[in-house]
Design an enzyme around this catalytic site. Sequence first.
Site, PDB file in Angstrom:
ATOM      1  N   PRO A   1      -4.343   5.853  71.150  1.00 38.89           N
ATOM      2  CA  PRO A   1      -5.528   6.487  71.739  1.00 38.89           C
ATOM      3  C   PRO A   1      -5.956   7.705  70.944  1.00 38.89           C
ATOM      4  O   PRO A   1      -5.123   8.477  70.458  1.00 38.89           O
ATOM      5  CB  PRO A   1      -5.041   6.876  73.140  1.00 38.89           C
ATOM      6  N   GLU A   2      -7.260   7.871  70.784  1.00 38.30           N
ATOM      7  CA  GLU A   2      -7.794   9.025  70.069  1.00 38.30           C
ATOM      8  C   GLU A   2      -8.263  10.058  71.093  1.00 38.30           C
ATOM      9  O   GLU A   2      -8.156   9.849  72.306  1.00 38.30           O
ATOM     10  CB  GLU A   2      -8.915   8.574  69.130  1.00 38.30           C
TER      11      GLU A   2
ATOM     12  N   HIS B   1       9.581  -0.411  81.404  1.00 36.09           N
ATOM     13  CA  HIS B   1       9.322   0.707  80.488  1.00 36.09           C
ATOM     14  C   HIS B   1       8.916   1.986  81.221  1.00 36.09           C
ATOM     15  O   HIS B   1       8.220   2.829  80.648  1.00 36.09           O
ATOM     16  CB  HIS B   1       8.255   0.348  79.448  1.00 36.09           C
TER      17      HIS B   1
ATOM     18  N   ARG C   1       6.650   1.310  73.586  1.00 31.98           N
ATOM     19  CA  ARG C   1       7.192   1.549  72.244  1.00 31.98           C
ATOM     20  C   ARG C   1       8.158   2.739  72.185  1.00 31.98           C
ATOM     21  O   ARG C   1       8.795   2.970  71.165  1.00 31.98           O
ATOM     22  CB  ARG C   1       6.041   1.770  71.261  1.00 31.98           C
TER      23      ARG C   1
END
Length: 277
Positions: free
Chosen positions: A2-3, A93, A112
Amino acid sequence: MPELPEVEHVVRALRPRIVGRRIIATEVRLPKLISPTSPALFNRNLKGSTITGVSRRGKFILIELDNERVLAVHLRMTGKFLYLSIDDVLPKHAHAVFYFDNERRFVFCDQRKFGVMKLMARSRLAKTKGISELAPEPFGDEFSIEYLTDILARSRRSLKTLLLDQTRVLGLGNIYAAEALFRAGVNPFKPASELSSRRIPRLHQAIRDVLRAAISGSSTSRINLENPNGFSYGEAFGKVWQVYEREGESCFKCGARIRRKVHGGRSTYWCPKCQRK
């Protein structure tokens, strides 16, 4: 990853859900998420505190507490927050769980496992590694044409490479750097110090315009904090990309074919006619 605009969307979605909530307890299931702080100390410093605000510095989400501490969270590639009831099954997760006073759980998930949480005194925030090095916020007064002129003049790197450096220009990832350069009509491979004084204001405005468009282009209502599938970053704004991922397609302005080149390890998209050297 995400930016900045997507992180801003998350911040806006979190505010109405978590501001005013008191933290009863925390559970850290992935100790490296909060390293070097231990889960026991993390819980002790958060237990009983009330969330007073949610803001952003660069891509860091800042959760502000009434005990003069701030929890800085970086989502990295796959981090996301969920707001669940006590009866909801924790998703896969789920690495950190915050138990609230309204019998809800605030959950951080990260497939991740690259996400980061840093709990610090509010007075130390600006001096914290990863935050202290950041360039001025793109919509603030410090990010002026004069600031950009100085940054460009002192770099022999290509414009695209420089724009991706968060210590020089904040908020542009690979997508928005390509879009800003196209809006400004500037070649991405041009050395930064060679950009003319006439074009610098154009680039400055393009950076702000492309970030504003991205922030307003996707509704925060699309971020469902109660849905384990969460939010698809950039999907809505992607419908109006001018060059990014449009290799071989016609430029919307001149009709030339959009090109792509791997530059600095990233794909760079540009129009050879609108963005000549």
